[in-house]
Structures are given as structure tokens and as C-alpha cells.
Design an enzyme around this catalytic site. Sequence first.
Site, PDB file in Angstrom:
ATOM      1  N   ASP A   8      46.119 -35.494  19.998  1.00 19.93           N
ATOM      2  CA  ASP A   8      46.862 -36.654  19.523  1.00 19.93           C
ATOM      3  C   ASP A   8      48.063 -36.819  20.456  1.00 19.93           C
ATOM      4  O   ASP A   8      48.195 -36.068  21.434  1.00 19.93           O
ATOM      5  CB  ASP A   8      47.275 -36.447  18.053  1.00 19.93           C
ATOM      6  CG  ASP A   8      47.578 -37.775  17.360  1.00 19.93           C
ATOM      7  OD1 ASP A   8      47.499 -38.845  18.003  1.00 19.93           O
ATOM      8  OD2 ASP A   8      47.911 -37.755  16.155  1.00 19.93           O
ATOM      9  N   HIS A  60      44.281 -40.511  19.759  1.00 17.08           N
ATOM     10  CA  HIS A  60      45.437 -41.366  19.449  1.00 17.08           C
ATOM     11  C   HIS A  60      45.080 -42.839  19.577  1.00 17.08           C
ATOM     12  O   HIS A  60      44.528 -43.269  20.589  1.00 17.08           O
ATOM     13  CB  HIS A  60      46.602 -41.031  20.379  1.00 17.08           C
ATOM     14  CG  HIS A  60      47.787 -41.919  20.187  1.00 17.08           C
ATOM     15  ND1 HIS A  60      48.593 -41.854  19.069  1.00 17.08           N
ATOM     16  CD2 HIS A  60      48.280 -42.932  20.953  1.00 17.08           C
ATOM     17  CE1 HIS A  60      49.544 -42.780  19.167  1.00 17.08           C
ATOM     18  NE2 HIS A  60      49.368 -43.460  20.295  1.00 17.08           N
ATOM     19  N   HIS A 116      53.647 -39.219  10.186  1.00 17.69           N
ATOM     20  CA  HIS A 116      52.862 -40.269   9.538  1.00 17.69           C
ATOM     21  C   HIS A 116      51.479 -39.682   9.284  1.00 17.69           C
ATOM     22  O   HIS A 116      51.168 -38.569   9.758  1.00 17.69           O
ATOM     23  CB  HIS A 116      52.746 -41.528  10.423  1.00 17.69           C
ATOM     24  CG  HIS A 116      51.917 -41.342  11.653  1.00 17.69           C
ATOM     25  ND1 HIS A 116      52.375 -40.663  12.771  1.00 17.69           N
ATOM     26  CD2 HIS A 116      50.631 -41.696  11.948  1.00 17.69           C
ATOM     27  CE1 HIS A 116      51.419 -40.640  13.691  1.00 17.69           C
ATOM     28  NE2 HIS A 116      50.337 -41.244  13.221  1.00 17.69           N
TER      29      HIS A 116
HETATM   30 ZN   LIG Z   1      48.326 -39.023  14.770  1.00 18.17          ZN
END
Ligand SMILES: [Zn+2]
Length: 274
Positions: A8, A60, A116
Amino acid sequence: MRILIAADMEGVSGVVHWDHVDSQHKEYARFRKLMTGDVNAAIEGAYEGGAEEVIVADGHGNARNILVEELDPRARLNSGSPSPFAMVQGVDTGVDAAMFVGYHARVGSTHAILDHTWSSMCVANVWLNGKPAGEIGWNAAVCGHFGVPVIMISGDQTACAEAVELLGEVQTAVVKQARGRMSAECLPPELSRHKIREAAARAVRGLRAGQAPQALRLEAPIQVTLELVTSDMADRAALLPGATRLEGKRVEITVEDAATAYRAFRSAVALARP
Ligand SMILES: [Zn+2]
């Protein structure tokens, strides 16, 4: 020994702001290069530890971040979206373990860079069998569905702590100390890559010695509870067949296994998006 490196971007060396991970922003070019560098460090460590094959999943956004032209030639890259298993694409191809590189803490964490869960715009919170699940938890559960343990993580101190709490003795590489959601003390890439390489090598050595953490197995059936940011998002997410509307912003769905739960969650968020 085949290793999946699931990458990510928010937990990559030096990243402290959305501008750094937004492909429309001029700063992004620097950070996709840094992401590729962190991934290459993990590949190098994996081979150093005794891996025979490494596949990488770019996880991502649209999954088109890692610079394939700069990727370690020993690895293969899963790029582009949507793919069947998204952030852990390739997990179903018979891998022995997974590593999470550039990961971040779940939504609502304190001292966590860009915390998040899946979508900062839509997801206020999400629970798996009643337990809060961030991207670490979700992707570890999908890995666990295929019997694949997560053996290493890199990111800020809060993401690494979240992984240890959930998965046990996973090897960690803390590449920055978050002081807020958009503020951190960052290691220069030369140092953070060294930490990533070492953690990856330790993780594969441990795996070969039979000391890796267990794969995360969730108890079936699996209940996914999703809280959206606004009630109209919940109106749309609740259209998913099988979903139940709880109160204003929450929907719930019960499914058979973690791979199906991932599909349900991804679908609900895709529907919710304005
Ligand atoms: Zn992420």
C-alpha cells in the site's frame, strides 16, 4: 517458498499527506518511486531469508503505482484494478506467506499517518464479527482464508502495533513515528529500506524454521458491519443483495467466508460512493 508482498502507499517511507499518494498531484511521482524502493527492499530481504519466488500486489488506489521498470527483476507484479483479490491479488496462487509493505492503521486510530479503511470518503468504521477491522485486518483475513500467514509489516508505529495486536509475532519495520494524522518523524529511505530488508529476511527465516505466526482464521459465518460517512451512502450500500439496514448509517451482511466478506465489503463501498 513463494512470498506475496502486498503493498500500500500511506505507510511508505516519507509519506505524511494525501498529496503524496494522489496520482493527480505533482508530488506523487516522488512517492511512487519511494514506494517502489520500499517494495524492492522487501523483495531483497525475502530472497536473503530464503524465498524462491516473490510476487508483488500493488494495492493502492487504482493499483498502478509501483514503477515496474524499477522493480527487482526477480519479482512479478500484479498491477491494475479491479482484480479479484485487490490488495492481496495473487494470494490464491499457492503462496506460503504474505508481507504487508507501506500499510497504515485503521480508520479512527490516534497518531497514525492517513488512517482510514478502504475509503476515507465513505467508510466511517467497519467490523468483522464485531471486531474493528482496518486494511491490515481485512487483508490478513483474506490471506487466512487461503491458509496464508502474514509474517511482516512496514509502516508507521501505529500500523505495526495494530498488526502485532491482531496477528501476534509478525516482524515489523517502523519507517516513521506518526505524531498525528499528517505529521511524522520520518527515517530517510536509506535507513527505512535497511529496516524493511532486515525485517523481511527475519520473517522468511522464521517461516522456514516453523516460527511464523498462524494464519488469521475468522469463525464462520462472517458478519460484516459497515458504517458509512453519510446516510445516503448507506442507502446505496444497503442495495447489496443480502444486506440489512441497521440504523441511519450502518448496514450489515452475513456471509460464509472471509473471501466472500471481502467481495461484499468492496461491493458495498463501491455502491456507497457518491
Ligand atoms: Zn490503504
